[in-house]
Motif scaffolding. Sequence first.
Motif, mmCIF file in Angstrom:
data_model
loop_
_atom_site.group_PDB
_atom_site.id
_atom_site.type_symbol
_atom_site.label_atom_id
_atom_site.label_comp_id
_atom_site.label_asym_id
_atom_site.label_seq_id
_atom_site.Cartn_x
_atom_site.Cartn_y
_atom_site.Cartn_z
ATOM 1 N N ALA A 1 95.295 83.712 12.158
ATOM 2 C CA ALA A 1 95.812 84.904 12.851
ATOM 3 C C ALA A 1 95.019 86.154 12.446
ATOM 4 O O ALA A 1 94.669 86.990 13.283
ATOM 5 N N TRP A 2 94.722 86.267 11.155
ATOM 6 C CA TRP A 2 93.913 87.408 10.690
ATOM 7 C C TRP A 2 92.507 87.335 11.295
ATOM 8 O O TRP A 2 91.932 88.342 11.689
ATOM 9 N N GLN A 3 91.995 86.123 11.365
ATOM 10 C CA GLN A 3 90.642 85.921 11.895
ATOM 11 C C GLN A 3 90.560 86.424 13.344
ATOM 12 O O GLN A 3 89.589 87.086 13.726
ATOM 13 N N VAL A 4 91.594 86.097 14.127
ATOM 14 C CA VAL A 4 91.623 86.543 15.526
ATOM 15 C C VAL A 4 91.719 88.067 15.570
ATOM 16 O O VAL A 4 90.969 88.741 16.281
ATOM 17 N N GLU A 5 92.640 88.626 14.799
ATOM 18 C CA GLU A 5 92.859 90.083 14.800
ATOM 19 C C GLU A 5 91.582 90.828 14.390
ATOM 20 O O GLU A 5 91.280 91.904 14.910
ATOM 21 N N LEU A 6 90.830 90.230 13.478
ATOM 22 C CA LEU A 6 89.609 90.882 12.977
ATOM 23 C C LEU A 6 88.377 90.533 13.819
ATOM 24 O O LEU A 6 87.263 90.934 13.481
ATOM 25 N N LYS A 7 88.591 89.772 14.879
ATOM 26 C CA LYS A 7 87.501 89.360 15.797
ATOM 27 C C LYS A 7 86.396 88.600 15.050
ATOM 28 O O LYS A 7 85.204 88.849 15.228
ATOM 29 N N ASP B 1 101.559 93.014 9.673
ATOM 30 C CA ASP B 1 102.586 92.568 10.635
ATOM 31 C C ASP B 1 102.435 91.072 10.905
ATOM 32 O O ASP B 1 103.418 90.340 11.002
ATOM 33 N N LEU B 2 101.186 90.636 11.056
ATOM 34 C CA LEU B 2 100.952 89.197 11.293
ATOM 35 C C LEU B 2 101.508 88.379 10.130
ATOM 36 O O LEU B 2 102.135 87.340 10.333
ATOM 37 N N ASN C 1 98.396 96.128 11.327
ATOM 38 C CA ASN C 1 98.505 94.953 12.215
ATOM 39 C C ASN C 1 98.398 93.653 11.406
ATOM 40 O O ASN C 1 99.111 92.685 11.668
ATOM 41 N N LEU C 2 97.485 93.641 10.442
ATOM 42 C CA LEU C 2 97.307 92.424 9.636
ATOM 43 C C LEU C 2 98.583 92.114 8.851
ATOM 44 O O LEU C 2 99.026 90.965 8.782
ATOM 45 N N LEU D 1 94.674 98.953 11.915
ATOM 46 C CA LEU D 1 94.304 97.538 11.858
ATOM 47 C C LEU D 1 94.883 96.873 10.596
ATOM 48 O O LEU D 1 95.335 95.727 10.630
#
Lengths: 256, 364
Positions: A239-245, A221-222, A218-219, A215
Amino acid sequence: MTPIEAQRACLEEVETLSGKPVVVQEDSTLKTHATIRLATTDAPLHLLRYHRRFEAELPYLVSFQCRIASRMLSLPQAEQFDLAVSRDGKEKANQLARKHFRRQGLKHPDNVLDGLSAQLVNGLGTQLRSVPVSLRVDQSIIADFPQLSGQQRRIAEIGIQESLAVLSPNVESITPKKFFLASVAMGAAVAIFWSRVFGLPQITAAYGAGGHKGLGENLLDLSDNLPSEPTSDRRLIEAWQVELKLVDFFTLQKRT
Amino acid sequence: MAEPSGSYKFEIGYDSLDPVVLKGADFDVSPEEFQHQVNAFFAEHFKGFAGSARVVFDDNARLIRVHWSQQKGGADLEDVCHELLNRREYEKAIPILWTLIHNEATKTNALVNLGMVLSDTGELEAAKLYLQQAVELGIQSAVVALGVAQIRSGEIEAGRDTLLHAVELDENDTYARQNLGAALLKLGDHTAAQSHLEKAVLLNPSNFGAMYGLAQCHEELDQLSDADEIYIRMMKECPLPRFVQLAEEGRTRIAQTTMRKNSGGNLRMDAMMYIVGALEKIDSLPPAKIKEIFAEVALLGMKGFDINSPEQKYRLKSLDGTFSGLHLSCYLYTFAKHLIPDTNPGIDFHKEYEAAKAMRGLKG
């Protein structure tokens, strides 16, 4: 350019962008290395405070805080933003926390549980607002001010060590799973970032053992896939907010 | 808050381990197998790493504690202590130093460090005792520290003699020169102090303590433009706010002295008239407007006004016109007296302020 000249250049950047002076003050009550409070209509100057313990790294800390401020100030007023816990988010965080506390057998009065829940969600919000942009700023300092690299490394090492504390079972036990995973993932992203800069993959061992590296990567990469200009900071945080749900909990709103 | 640099530690619960660590084995493996798998994971991670790593299993707390350091053999007590001293975490460093002075291998450095820490925390008698012991063991750096502790405890002449000895031992020791200069300054030997402080600044142009001492010497010797030049340099180059503040105060002091000298020590009529103007503004403008002008002038004045130049080189957003440094200093003084009477506005226009009030009283 010496570290002191780098510090001065960054201070001047903020003063030119805002037309207001930056006052640098020592503050031994500070819980972090340094912090900057931007001028508002009521406060006619920017206040940069630092802990005396980090005086040896002052040029880096001032440059870092000024670069954070500059990123915000370089945006048109209407695009400047803050991150806040949304109205629904506060309630959802509270429910999530209460459910978690019940499962963990934490029997505290309601006001204590509310306080703990608010503390957790606010802390996570601060992390989400600061970490992605901080990495951008550190990247710019690496590129523009190599003379600050020694000081930057010392502060980074301290930050990495402090983040590792979150992995402790004591912290995990009082943190709802969703918040714990998000917070650790951001810590992992920071560790991976510095492990690449320093050429020290060992820094990420703790996150590897807990299964958090994926994870974290992934952050990063964003971040890599978005332009590094300040105008992208809002999209970066989203974008981080979405990735971290974490979409349900925080909102980006116009800076007041 | 801080952990020694290059040294990391963390703990992770047995139940928080990623299955990949155990290579697919479940948690019911024997304790030996479990430890073997975890150790293998970290060994793989730290492969080729030049430092040292330690993995400790705590079955009762179901915790794995990992400590690794970029230095071979791990961060030893001296390294930890060194980092704590750098961070001024004296309370944590002192018990370690007590331990280190009882070990022959670490005794000498620990004596100096303990003496310096005690000196910094005001335990001057104990500090001198340890530093004296270190001097007797032939540690050169202890000589300077002993001199500083002597000065701090009021033994200025003894401190001066010790520091003279330190300079004899190493004439390029900027710290010894700086403190010797400070001692001589306190003893009133400004010329000798100046020579040591000049050398200290020459040896280390970033020694702002020595630079400030040198500016004070120039002030004492009535070399005001030299002192002002140093204060300007400090304000430009020094990253530390406390020295910048001292430099600003120094410049204000010099400006005031020059102003008084130029008026032969008499009342400055121009300043008095500016103050009359400021008092009239207080009477005629709304309080919010006065606050606005005050805030703007105060901000502008943070970098110092050039009060000895008649040039009208300042502009305000809150008030039309152009102003000289003296004019704005008078506004600053008067508005500060009005809005925050207990404040010290920096420059002293007391005589002119009282005269302006008296004049208005006569008018009124």
